[in-house]
Design a protein around this motif. Sequence first.
Motif, mmCIF file in Angstrom:
data_model
loop_
_atom_site.group_PDB
_atom_site.id
_atom_site.type_symbol
_atom_site.label_atom_id
_atom_site.label_comp_id
_atom_site.label_asym_id
_atom_site.label_seq_id
_atom_site.Cartn_x
_atom_site.Cartn_y
_atom_site.Cartn_z
ATOM 1 N N VAL A 1 -28.227 15.561 57.845
ATOM 2 C CA VAL A 1 -27.211 16.012 57.051
ATOM 3 C C VAL A 1 -27.944 16.489 55.567
ATOM 4 C CG1 VAL A 1 -25.016 15.868 56.176
ATOM 5 C CG2 VAL A 1 -25.431 14.777 58.332
ATOM 6 N N CYS A 2 -27.943 17.747 55.317
ATOM 7 C CA CYS A 2 -28.855 18.118 54.018
ATOM 8 C C CYS A 2 -27.647 18.239 53.125
ATOM 9 C CB CYS A 2 -29.699 19.200 54.237
ATOM 10 S SG CYS A 2 -28.785 20.939 54.738
ATOM 11 N N ASP A 3 -28.053 18.299 51.845
ATOM 12 C CA ASP A 3 -27.466 18.477 50.469
ATOM 13 C C ASP A 3 -26.505 19.944 50.671
ATOM 14 O OD1 ASP A 3 -28.070 16.272 49.681
ATOM 15 O OD2 ASP A 3 -29.770 17.090 48.480
ATOM 16 N N ALA A 4 -27.185 20.873 51.242
ATOM 17 C CA ALA A 4 -26.463 22.037 51.189
ATOM 18 C C ALA A 4 -25.429 22.129 52.174
ATOM 19 C CB ALA A 4 -27.226 23.295 51.885
ATOM 20 N N GLU A 5 -25.432 21.303 53.271
ATOM 21 C CA GLU A 5 -24.297 21.280 54.147
ATOM 22 C C GLU A 5 -23.290 20.397 53.574
ATOM 23 O OE1 GLU A 5 -26.796 21.611 58.491
ATOM 24 O OE2 GLU A 5 -27.101 19.572 57.285
ATOM 25 N N ILE A 6 -23.586 19.282 52.990
ATOM 26 C CA ILE A 6 -22.666 18.551 52.498
ATOM 27 C C ILE A 6 -21.780 19.153 51.276
ATOM 28 C CG2 ILE A 6 -22.146 16.317 50.752
ATOM 29 C CD1 ILE A 6 -22.423 15.805 53.722
ATOM 30 N N ASP A 7 -22.580 20.021 50.332
ATOM 31 C CA ASP A 7 -21.826 20.825 49.496
ATOM 32 C C ASP A 7 -20.960 21.822 50.069
ATOM 33 O OD1 ASP A 7 -23.626 19.585 47.550
ATOM 34 O OD2 ASP A 7 -24.902 21.496 47.286
ATOM 35 N N GLU A 8 -21.432 22.503 51.142
ATOM 36 C CA GLU A 8 -20.116 23.472 52.054
ATOM 37 C C GLU A 8 -19.311 22.734 52.436
ATOM 38 O OE1 GLU A 8 -19.800 26.745 52.313
ATOM 39 O OE2 GLU A 8 -22.108 27.129 51.592
ATOM 40 N N ILE A 9 -19.201 21.440 52.611
ATOM 41 C CA ILE A 9 -17.911 20.582 53.130
ATOM 42 C C ILE A 9 -17.210 20.193 52.050
ATOM 43 C CG2 ILE A 9 -17.219 18.539 54.318
ATOM 44 C CD1 ILE A 9 -19.820 19.055 56.238
ATOM 45 N N ASN A 10 -17.877 19.725 50.993
ATOM 46 C CA ASN A 10 -17.286 19.211 49.827
ATOM 47 C C ASN A 10 -16.562 20.197 48.990
ATOM 48 O OD1 ASN A 10 -17.975 16.500 50.018
ATOM 49 N ND2 ASN A 10 -19.641 16.865 48.843
ATOM 50 N N GLU A 11 -17.391 21.594 48.932
ATOM 51 C CA GLU A 11 -16.656 22.703 48.053
ATOM 52 C C GLU A 11 -15.453 22.905 48.818
ATOM 53 O OE1 GLU A 11 -19.193 25.600 46.868
ATOM 54 O OE2 GLU A 11 -21.008 24.222 46.468
ATOM 55 N N PHE A 12 -15.631 23.233 50.236
ATOM 56 C CA PHE A 12 -14.427 23.470 50.867
ATOM 57 C C PHE A 12 -13.238 22.447 50.679
ATOM 58 C CE2 PHE A 12 -11.866 23.108 54.829
ATOM 59 C CZ PHE A 12 -11.303 24.346 54.774
ATOM 60 N N VAL A 13 -13.231 21.250 50.675
ATOM 61 C CA VAL A 13 -12.438 20.466 50.804
ATOM 62 C C VAL A 13 -11.886 20.180 49.328
ATOM 63 C CG1 VAL A 13 -11.648 17.750 50.876
ATOM 64 C CG2 VAL A 13 -13.182 18.844 52.701
ATOM 65 N N ALA A 14 -12.776 20.276 48.093
ATOM 66 C CA ALA A 14 -12.443 20.331 46.766
ATOM 67 C C ALA A 14 -11.399 21.692 46.555
ATOM 68 C CB ALA A 14 -13.573 20.468 45.941
ATOM 69 N N GLY A 15 -11.810 22.798 47.062
ATOM 70 C CA GLY A 15 -11.139 23.802 46.877
ATOM 71 C C GLY A 15 -9.911 23.904 47.601
ATOM 72 N N ILE A 16 -9.417 23.110 48.520
ATOM 73 C CA ILE A 16 -8.036 22.980 48.928
ATOM 74 C C ILE A 16 -7.207 21.780 48.364
ATOM 75 C CG2 ILE A 16 -8.386 24.281 51.055
ATOM 76 C CD1 ILE A 16 -8.949 21.878 52.415
ATOM 77 N N GLY A 17 -7.943 21.138 47.301
ATOM 78 C CA GLY A 17 -7.237 20.175 46.385
ATOM 79 C C GLY A 17 -7.552 18.834 46.775
ATOM 80 N N HIS A 18 -8.745 18.501 46.807
ATOM 81 C CA HIS A 18 -9.287 17.021 47.136
ATOM 82 C C HIS A 18 -8.634 16.034 46.318
ATOM 83 C CE1 HIS A 18 -11.781 13.460 47.370
ATOM 84 N NE2 HIS A 18 -11.835 13.785 48.757
ATOM 85 N N GLU A 19 -8.547 16.444 44.998
ATOM 86 C CA GLU A 19 -7.939 15.496 44.087
ATOM 87 C C GLU A 19 -6.441 14.980 44.272
ATOM 88 O OE1 GLU A 19 -7.435 19.412 42.806
ATOM 89 O OE2 GLU A 19 -9.294 18.220 42.987
ATOM 90 N N GLN A 20 -5.784 15.982 45.089
ATOM 91 C CA GLN A 20 -4.345 15.765 45.349
ATOM 92 C C GLN A 20 -4.199 15.121 46.732
ATOM 93 O OE1 GLN A 20 -3.090 19.701 45.137
ATOM 94 N NE2 GLN A 20 -2.889 19.857 42.790
ATOM 95 N N LEU A 21 -5.166 14.591 47.302
ATOM 96 C CA LEU A 21 -5.082 14.082 48.551
ATOM 97 C C LEU A 21 -4.696 12.513 48.438
ATOM 98 C CD1 LEU A 21 -8.133 15.525 50.454
ATOM 99 C CD2 LEU A 21 -5.799 16.337 50.826
ATOM 100 N N PRO A 22 -3.793 12.101 49.216
ATOM 101 C CA PRO A 22 -3.524 10.774 49.416
ATOM 102 C C PRO A 22 -4.673 9.856 49.381
ATOM 103 C CG PRO A 22 -2.134 11.760 51.041
ATOM 104 C CD PRO A 22 -3.033 12.830 50.478
ATOM 105 N N ALA A 23 -4.686 8.592 48.773
ATOM 106 C CA ALA A 23 -5.842 7.646 48.952
ATOM 107 C C ALA A 23 -6.158 7.346 50.444
ATOM 108 C CB ALA A 23 -5.376 6.671 48.231
ATOM 109 N N HIS A 24 -5.192 7.332 51.384
ATOM 110 C CA HIS A 24 -5.752 7.157 52.551
ATOM 111 C C HIS A 24 -6.468 7.914 53.378
ATOM 112 C CE1 HIS A 24 -1.866 8.975 53.861
ATOM 113 N NE2 HIS A 24 -2.616 9.193 54.887
ATOM 114 N N VAL A 25 -6.116 9.281 53.157
ATOM 115 C CA VAL A 25 -6.971 10.534 53.565
ATOM 116 C C VAL A 25 -8.408 10.707 52.832
ATOM 117 C CG1 VAL A 25 -6.949 13.226 53.571
ATOM 118 C CG2 VAL A 25 -4.924 11.812 54.154
ATOM 119 N N LYS A 26 -8.285 10.553 51.381
ATOM 120 C CA LYS A 26 -9.691 10.342 50.934
ATOM 121 C C LYS A 26 -10.538 9.263 51.415
ATOM 122 C CE LYS A 26 -7.927 11.878 46.331
ATOM 123 N NZ LYS A 26 -7.900 11.575 44.946
ATOM 124 N N GLY A 27 -10.100 8.121 51.613
ATOM 125 C CA GLY A 27 -10.883 7.091 52.212
ATOM 126 C C GLY A 27 -11.569 7.556 53.624
#
Length: 138
Positions: A48-74
């Motif tokens: 799992v390379c950084d570029a792949e993680i970045d794509e996934i993280n940017e996507f999840v962040a783009g849809i409001g990661h900070e607004q997700l419930p704690a259990h989903v973030k976990g």
Amino acid sequence: MRFSAKEKMMITCVKEAEKRLKDGKDYFNLLLAMTAMGLATANADGEVCDAEIDEINEFVAGIGHEQLPAHVKGQITRLCNNPPTFNTAMHFVEKVDQKSWPLFAEVIKVVSNADGRVDKREEALLKAWQRCANDKSN
């Protein structure tokens, strides 16, 4: 945060899927399934390379990661710490309405291309997805 055209398309698709979903649980199931499939794709070649993680993280962040419930973030954190196999990711996908399933092919393609090369194992994962999706729709 600036998004590429493919990331904007993915975010738009998820927002459209969100409108179709009955409740938050269905939406969270979709996010978890997309994360699981993205990580399974990223890990298909054994790394799992950084570029792949970045794509996934940017996507999840783009849809409001900070607004997700704690259990989903976990759950997302646990998936990141222990990337699932395709079969394990499918357990998450099976909880998602099949109307949203076309998103998974896009997730696989975006993550596969994140590092600038598509490994034959990532291609095989996409083909496995297509077979599963076709089998379930028949």
